[in-house]
Scaffold this active site. Structure first.
Site, PDB file in Angstrom:
ATOM      1  CG  ASN A 112      -1.954   0.988   1.329  1.00 17.62           C
ATOM      2  OD1 ASN A 112      -2.586   1.132   2.367  1.00 17.62           O
ATOM      3  ND2 ASN A 112      -2.212   1.732   0.266  1.00 17.62           N
ATOM      4  CG  ASN A 120      -8.437   7.976  -0.474  1.00 19.30           C
ATOM      5  OD1 ASN A 120      -7.530   7.411   0.135  1.00 19.30           O
ATOM      6  ND2 ASN A 120      -9.709   7.742  -0.224  1.00 19.30           N
ATOM      7  CB  CYS A 124      -4.437   5.684   5.907  1.00 21.46           C
ATOM      8  SG  CYS A 124      -3.472   4.524   4.911  1.00 21.46           S
ATOM      9  CG  HIS A 138     -13.443  -0.143   6.893  1.00 24.63           C
ATOM     10  ND1 HIS A 138     -12.564  -0.547   5.917  1.00 24.63           N
ATOM     11  CD2 HIS A 138     -12.822   0.850   7.573  1.00 24.63           C
ATOM     12  CE1 HIS A 138     -11.456   0.173   6.007  1.00 24.63           C
ATOM     13  NE2 HIS A 138     -11.591   1.021   7.008  1.00 24.63           N
ATOM     14  CD  GLU A 157      -7.154   1.468   0.963  1.00 23.00           C
ATOM     15  OE1 GLU A 157      -7.261   2.624   1.431  1.00 23.00           O
ATOM     16  OE2 GLU A 157      -6.078   0.832   0.961  1.00 23.00           O
ATOM     17  CB  CYS A 176      -6.739  -1.627   3.438  1.00 20.38           C
ATOM     18  SG  CYS A 176      -7.784  -0.363   4.205  1.00 20.38           S
ATOM     19  N   GLY A 189      -8.762  -1.465   7.033  1.00 24.63           N
ATOM     20  CA  GLY A 189      -9.579  -2.568   6.527  1.00 24.63           C
ATOM     21  C   GLY A 189      -9.308  -3.859   7.277  1.00 24.63           C
TER      22      GLY A 189
END
Length: 278
Positions: free
Chosen positions: A13, A67, A76, A162, A211, A220, A223
């Site tokens: 990521n 983002n 994040c 989420h 995402e 993530c 996540g």
């Protein structure tokens, strides 16, 4: 605009990290999209900005996340680990424990002796109003119709929203089809990150994440926390879980108690330093 930057990644990521403490930075959405563009800019999933804290008595830095589509987001986890490594490598602090401000509230970063970073990701918030998610009441599992297909999802905020869909195997999960459809579903007014999670054992989850504003990424952090929290709340996993993502593995710990935070441990890697002019 001439900016010094560092390219970093947490399990693939990837981030463009910018020091906003020692250089003047003006990032509008167009500039973010340029920096994130993999053909004409540097290329990344998110741009991370290090700033001075609003309240120096409570935090060492302010941590901002943008983002690839130019929108600022709340949290994040993979970026947080990179943030911790960045501020130490850049000599902005030598602290092992680093309290920072984020759009979703304060979090704490801890650099371990082996170089990995542990992040206090805050407590999971399951009430629909806290994502936000349009639902009459809080339950463990919600029905959601997507393009005429009935689904069952978990919904949780880890500082950002989420939706978690339990699947038999992540390799065959319809990430490209259902990811964007759920991200933009009208029951999520601010859009949502979408996790496709397969519980392999009481201490292991396989996960792919679509995402919000970035598409599918190799990892993530929030996540992973969301998937673990949803599975833990349903009694499917224990208090400590390894989450395997396409880019690598994270270790998550959560007691299951609503007032306790999720702790995440994983690596952060510096790729290169550079300057870019826009």
């Amino acid at each position: 605009m001439k900016l010094a930057f560092t390219k970093m990644h947490g399990l693939g990521n990837d981030f463009v990290v910018i020091d906003g403490v020692r250089q003047r930075v003006n990032l509008d959405p167009e500039a973010i999209r340029f920096l994130a563009d993999r053909h004409f800019g540097i290329g990344c999933d998110q741009v991370l900005l290090v700033e001075r804290p609003v309240d120096p008595s409570r935090a060492l830095f302010r941590y901002r996340i943008f983002n690839a589509d130019g929108g600022e987001v709340e949290q994040c986890g993979n970026g947080a680990r990179c943030f911790a490594v960045f501020v130490r490598e850049q000599g902005l602090t030598q602290a092992d424990t680093i309290p920072v401000e984020t759009l979703s509230g304060p979090i704490e970063l801890r650099v371990e002796a082996d170089g990995q970073v542990t992040v206090n990701m805050g407590r999971p918030r399951f009430h629909p109003d806290q994502l936000p998610f349009l639902a009459p009441t809080e339950v463990d599992e919600y029905p959601l119709e997507v393009d005429g297909e009935p689904l069952r999802i978990g919904a949780v905020s880890m500082g950002n929203p989420h939706a978690v869909l339990l699947v038999d195997a992540v390799a065959t999960a319809p990430v490209e089809r259902l990811g964007p459809a759920i991200e933009h579903h009208p029951r999520f007014p601010d859009r949502v990150n979408v996790g496709f999670a397969a519980v392999r054992a009481r201490d292991r989850i396989d996960l792919r994440v679509w995402e919000r504003g970035a598409g599918e990424t190799l990892a993530c952090g929030t996540g992973a926390c969301a998937a673990m929290a949803v599975a833990r709340r349903r009694g499917l996993v224990d208090t400590r879980v390894r989450v395997d993502l396409p880019g690598g593995s994270l270790v998550l710990s959560w007691s299951g108690e609503s007032d306790q935070p999720v702790w995440m441990t994983g690596p952060a890697t510096t790729v290169f330093h550079g300057r870019i002019e826009r």
